[in-house]
Design a protein around this motif. Structure first.
Motif, PDB file in Angstrom:
ATOM      1  N   HIS A 210     -49.079  21.195 -13.732  1.00  0.00           N
ATOM      2  CA  HIS A 210     -50.054  20.935 -14.791  1.00  0.00           C
ATOM      3  C   HIS A 210     -49.729  21.732 -16.050  1.00  0.00           C
ATOM      4  O   HIS A 210     -49.900  21.256 -17.183  1.00  0.00           O
ATOM      5  CB  HIS A 210     -51.457  21.285 -14.286  1.00  0.00           C
ATOM      6  N   LYS A 246     -49.626  12.940 -14.350  1.00  0.00           N
ATOM      7  CA  LYS A 246     -50.774  13.710 -14.838  1.00  0.00           C
ATOM      8  C   LYS A 246     -51.729  12.791 -15.590  1.00  0.00           C
ATOM      9  O   LYS A 246     -51.301  11.983 -16.419  1.00  0.00           O
ATOM     10  CB  LYS A 246     -50.312  14.833 -15.762  1.00  0.00           C
ATOM     11  N   ILE A 251     -53.958  15.334 -11.062  1.00  0.00           N
ATOM     12  CA  ILE A 251     -52.554  15.084 -10.743  1.00  0.00           C
ATOM     13  C   ILE A 251     -52.528  14.064  -9.612  1.00  0.00           C
ATOM     14  O   ILE A 251     -53.145  14.262  -8.555  1.00  0.00           O
ATOM     15  CB  ILE A 251     -51.827  16.369 -10.330  1.00  0.00           C
TER      16      ILE A 251
END
Length: 786
Positions: A210, A246, A251
Motif C-alpha cells: 500500500h 489497489k 488491496i
C-alpha cells in the motif's frame, strides 16, 4: 535447364487411361508431382537420375498455383520495388527514432541509477532486509527492467535464505512523455517467494504494498513457500499467479494457476481482499488436486492430521475484522497418506493414515481468548462429528460422535499390523467432555459406547466381542459389559469403577493428562487352552530378547520405568482388582484339564498382589508380590504344584525334551530392574522338589540312564547356580539312580550311581540285586557317556 544439371519437377494431371491421354483432368483424380534429381556418376549406381512422384489433391494444387502466380506477377512489377524500398527506409527511420527516444529518456527523463538506489533503499529501510540488484535497463516505449533481485530473510546474506528472488522484474511506466514518469504496474515472472509467518514482515507486507502506491502488481508463474517457525506450511508450490490491485485503502489479490479446471490436473482459484485502514480481510479459495506433500503443513494448522502424499481438493473461506476470525471449508482426500499429530504413549512411532479417501467439512472461529471448532468427517456411510470450544478462561469442551458400520473399512486409519487377517464389527460412540479447572479432577466426561460383532484375528490372537455396552457419567462412574469368544471359546466380562483424568506437567512445562480411578473387572470363560496363546507369548519373548540384545550391543541411557510415558499416563494413579475365572485350563485340546482356575490381581503403583489357584485332579498355587511405582521395580513370584496334570515338554535334558504326565514343584522367582536387560541380569530362580512323574523323553539317540518308559525324575534347580541341577534322581520300575552333577569345561557332567531291585519271594520286599555306575557329559546335541 540442361539435362542432368539439377532437380526437375513435372506436373502430370489425371490418371493414365487406355488411350494414353495424360493431359485431361478426370473428376476426383489427384495431381501427380514428379521430382527428379541428378546423381553424380559413380561405379556403383548405373542410372544418372533419381525420380519419385507425390500425389496432391487437384483443388489444393490449383489453389496454391493460382496464388503463387499472382504473387509472382505483383513482385515483377516496378511499383513493388519502389514500395519495398520505401518500407525499408520507414523501418530504418522508426528504429532510429526509437534509439533516439531511448537515449533521450535515459539521459534526460529517467535516472536508472536513481531507480536502482531508490529500490535498494526502500527495501533496506522499510523491510530491514539485505537486498541485491543487478542491471537496470530501459526499453522503449515505457518499460524498465530490473534483473537479479534478491531479498534476504536477514539483515545480511549469512543465512543464504531468500524471502524473494526474481531473475527479471518489469516496471510499466506512465507519464514518461510528460516528463513526470511513475510506475503504473509491476510484472514479475518466475519469481520465488518464501515467507515465515513468525517474521514481522509477513504481517506488514500488505502495508508495504500500500505504501509504494503502485496500482497493480502481477506475479506470474511464482513458486511459493510458507513457513511458520521451523514448520513448512506450503512447500515449493509452483505455477501460481498473483494479481495485486489497489483500490483506495483496499488491496485486492486474485490467485490462480490456470484458466480452466482440467480433470486430473491442479487448479487453484482464489480472491483475497483486505482493508488497510480497518484491518478487515477476507479470503475465498477453490483448489483441486493439490499435492498433499506441498500443502500438508497448512492443512495441519486446522486439523490434527499432517498429509504427506496424495491429492487434496476443496474450498475454503476466511473472514476477519482484526479481532474475530472465522475460517470454514470443505476438503476431499484422494489416496492421501500422512501422520496423526497426536501423542500416543503406547506407540513410539507416529500414527499413520495410509491411502485414505474422505470428506472433511470444518468451521473454526476465534476471538481474543475463545474459540469454536466444528468438524464433520465422512467416509462412505461412516461419520464422525466433533465440536470443540474454548472459553475465555482457556477451558475446553468436546462433543464427539462416531458411527462406523464396518470396522474393516477403517484399517487404513488405525495403527494395525499388516498381518491382521480378520477385522470387523460396528461401533457407535458418543462422548462429551469438559475441563473443570481442578487439577485433581481435570476432565468431566459423559460417554456411551456400543460395539457389535467385533473380530480380531491375526497370527497371534483370535478374539471376538459379540456385544459390548459401556456407559460413563459426569460423576466418573464407569460400567461396561462384554461377551464374545477367545479362540472360539466363550467369555464374558463386567467392568465397574470410577475413572477420570488429572492434569500434570512434563519437564518441559507442557501439560499432560494421566488416567486415574479405581476399576473392578470380572472375567469369565469356559476354557483356556494355553497352546492358543503360545504364538503371542513367543512374539513377546522375541521382542524381549531383541531389546536385551540391543542393550548389550549399544550404550542406551537407562530410563527409569516411572519416567516412561506408559507409566505416567496409565499406571501412576489407577488401582483396582481383576478377577479371572475359568472352568478348565488345558495345555492342549486333547490333554486332560489341569483344573478350575481362580485368579485375583489387586494392583496399585505402590504394591500389587497376584493370587492364583488351580483345583482339580492336582493342585497349583501362585502368590506374587510386586511393585512398579518405585525407582527400582521389584517382582517376587512363588508357585507350588502338586500332582498337576501336564503332558507337554517341560525341561530340556540331553538334547531332548522331558514330558511328564504330572508335575510337582516348589519354586521362587525374583527379579528387579527398569528394563529387560536389568531384569535378565538380576533374575534369581529357585525350583525345588521338582518331580516329573510318568515322564517320557523325546530326543535323538538313547537316554543315558537305563530306565523303563514312563520314569520319574526329580531334581532341584538354581539359576544362577553352579551346577544349576542338584539332587538329581530317577525312578523307573525296579531301577533307582542318583546323580552327582558338576561343571567341567563349561558343560555339566553327571556321575550316576544306580541300583536294580527285585522282589523277595519271602517278604515281597524289593531287594538290591545289582548296582551300576556310569558317567556322561551333557551338551546341546545330547549326552555322551565317558
Amino acid at each position: 535447364m540442361s539435362a542432368g544439371s539439377g532437380r526437375r519437377i513435372t506436373e502430370v494431371s489425371g490418371k493414365s487411361g487406355t488411350e494414353g491421354n495424360l493431359g485431361e483432368d478426370q473428376p476426383g483424380s489427384p495431381t501427380l508431382i514428379r521430382f527428379s534429381f541428378p546423381i553424380p556418376k559413380n561405379p556403383i549406381i548405373k542410372t544418372d537420375r533419381f525420380s519419385f512422384e507425390i500425389p496432391v489433391p487437384s483443388r489444393i494444387y490449383h489453389f496454391v498455383s493460382y496464388w503463387f502466380l499472382r504473387i509472382q506477377a505483383v513482385t515483377e512489377k516496378p511499383s513493388f520495388r519502389k514500395i519495398s524500398i520505401a518500407a525499408i527506409v520507414l523501418l530504418l527511420l522508426l528504429a532510429a527514432a526509437k534509439e533516439s527516444a531511448e537515449w533521450y529518456f535515459v539521459r534526460r527523463i529517467l535516472d536508472l541509477r536513481g531507480v536502482k538506489e531508490l529500490t535498494r533503499g526502500f527495501i533496506n529501510e522499510e523491510l530491514d532486509r539485505a537486498v541485491t540488484l543487478g542491471v537496470v535497463e530501459y526499453e522503449f516505449p515505457n518499460h524498465v527492467f530490473i534483473e537479479d533481485l534478491k531479498i534476504s530473510s536477514d539483515e545480511d546474506f549469512a543465512s543464504q535464505r531468500m524471502i524473494f528472488k526474481a531473475n527479471k522484474i518489469e516496471l510499466l511506466l506512465r507519464g514518461l512523455w510528460k516528463g513526470q514518469p511513475s510506475v503504473k504496474a509491476i510484472r514479475v515472472r518466475n519469481a520465488q517467494l518464501s515467507i515465515d509467518m513468525e517474521d514481522k514482515i509477513s504481517g506488514e507486507i500488505l502495508s508495504y504494498i500500500h505504501k509504494i502506491n503502485i496500482p497493480e502488481i502481477r506475479l506470474e508463474d511464482t513458486t511459493v513457500t510458507v513457513y511458520k517457525g521451523g514448520k513448512v506450511l506450503l512447500e515449493n508450490v509452483k505455477g501460481i499467479d498473483f494479481d495485486i490491485r489497489k483500490e483506495g485503502t483496499k488491496i485486492n489479490v486474485q490467485i490462480s494457476d490456470s484458466l480452466l479446471p482440467i480433470p486430473g490436473f491442479r487448479y487453484v482459484k482464489g480472491r483475497f481482499v483486505t482493508d488497510i485502514g480497518s484491518k478487515n480481510m477476507s479470503l475465498d479459495i477453490l483448489f483441486k488436486n493439490a499435492k498433499a506433500e506441498a500443502a500438508g503443513g497448512l492443512y495441519s494448522e486446522f486439523s490434527p492430521f499432517y498429509p504427506r502424499t496424495g491429492k487434496i481438493s476443496g474450498q475454503a473461506s476466511l473472514e476477519s475484522d482484526g479481532t474475530n476470525l472465522t475460517v470454514k471449508g470443505k476438503t476431499e482426500f484422494s489416496g492421501v497418506s500422512g501422520i496423526v499429530l497426536q501423542e500416543l504413549p503406547l506407540k513410539e512411532e507416529a500414527w499413520e493414515w495410509k491411502d485414505v479417501d474422505l470428506d472433511h467439512e470444518w468451521t473454526r472461529s476465534s476471538q481474543v481468548n475463545s474459540s469454536h471448532e466444528d468438524h464433520k468427517i465422512s467416509v462412505g456411510e461412516d461419520k464422525l462429528t466433533l465440536v470443540k470450544t474454548k472459553n475465555e478462561k482457556g477451558l475446553k469442551t468436546w462433543d464427539l460422535s462416531l458411527s462406523i458400520q464396518d470396522l474393516d473399512d477403517t484399517r487404513n486409519y488405525l495403527p494395525v499390523s499388516s498381518d491382521l487377517d480378520k477385522f470387523g464389527g460396528s461401533l457407535e460412540l458418543i462422548w462429551k467432555g469438559s475441563e473443570t479447572g481442578n487439577y485433581g479432577d481435570w476432565l468431566k466426561s459423559e460417554a456411551k459406547v456400543s460395539l457389535e460383532d467385533f473380530r480380531w484375528k491375526d497370527p497371534y490372537l483370535d478374539f471376538e466381542i459379540r456385544k459390548a455396552e459401556l456407559t460413563w457419567n459426569q460423576a466418573g462412574v464407569l460400567e461396561a459389559s462384554m461377551q464374545g469368544k477367545q479362540f472360539g471359546l466363550p467369555w464374558s466380562a463386567i467392568l465397574k469403577g470410577k475413572t477420570g483424568y488429572r492434569k500434570g506437567f512434563k519437564g518441559d512445562g507442557s501439560a499432560y493428562f494421566p488416567l486415574q480411578g479405581e476399576y473392578n473387572l470380572d472375567l469369565n470363560t469356559d476354557s483356556i487352552l494355553i497352546s492358543n496363546y503360545l504364538p503371542l507369548y513367543r512374539s513377546i519373548r522375541q521382542i524381549v530378547r531383541e531389546d536385551i540384545h540391543t542393550r548389550m550391543e549399544k550404550l542406551i541411557p537407562e530410563i527409569k520405568f516411572i519416567r516412561t510415558p506408559v507409566y505416567k499416563y496409565f499406571m501412576e494413579y489407577p488401582s483396582g482388582m481383576i478377577k479371572l475365572s475359568s472352568k478348565e485350563v488345558k495345555w492342549e485340546k486333547d490333554l486332560p484339564s489341569m483344573g478350575q482356575l481362580e485368579a485375583n490381581l489387586k494392583f496399585a503403583a505402590s504394591q500389587s498382589r497376584l493370587e492364583g489357584k488351580l483345583s482339580g485332579p492336582g493342585e497349583g498355587k501362585l502368590i506374587s508380590y510386586f511393585t512398579y511405582g518405585s525407582d527400582n521395580p521389584y517382582f517376587n513370584i512363588d508357585f507350588e504344584t502338586v500332582n498337576l496334570p501336564w503332558g507337554v515338554p517341560t525341561f530340556s535334558f540331553c538334547g531332548g525334551d522331558l514330558i511328564p504326565q504330572t508335575l510337582d514343584t516348589d519354586a521362587t522367582i525374583r527379579f528387579n530392574g527398569n528394563n529387560f536387560l536389568d531384569m535378565h541380569d538380576r533374575m534369581y530362580v529357585t525350583i525345588e522338589k521338582v518331580k516329573l512323574s510318568n515322564t517320557a523323553w523325546k530326543g535323538k539317540g538313547e537316554f543315558p540312564v537305563p530306565l523303563h518308559p514312563n520314569f520319574e525324575m526329580g531334581f532341584d534347580y538354581w539359576n544362577p547356580g553352579t551346577p544349576p541341577l542338584r539332587n538329581v534322581y530317577w525312578k523307573s520300575g525296579n531301577v533307582n539312580a542318583t546323580a552327582n552333577v558338576y561343571i567341567e569345561s563349561d558343560s555339566p557332567k553327571y556321575s550316576v550311581n544306580g541300583t536294580v531291585y527285585s522282589a523277595s519271594s519271602e517278604s515281597n520286599q524289593p531287594l538290591a540285586t545289582s548296582a551300576f555306575y556310569l558317567r556322561f557329559k551333557e551338551t546341546n546335541k545330547g549326552c555322551f557317556k565317558e
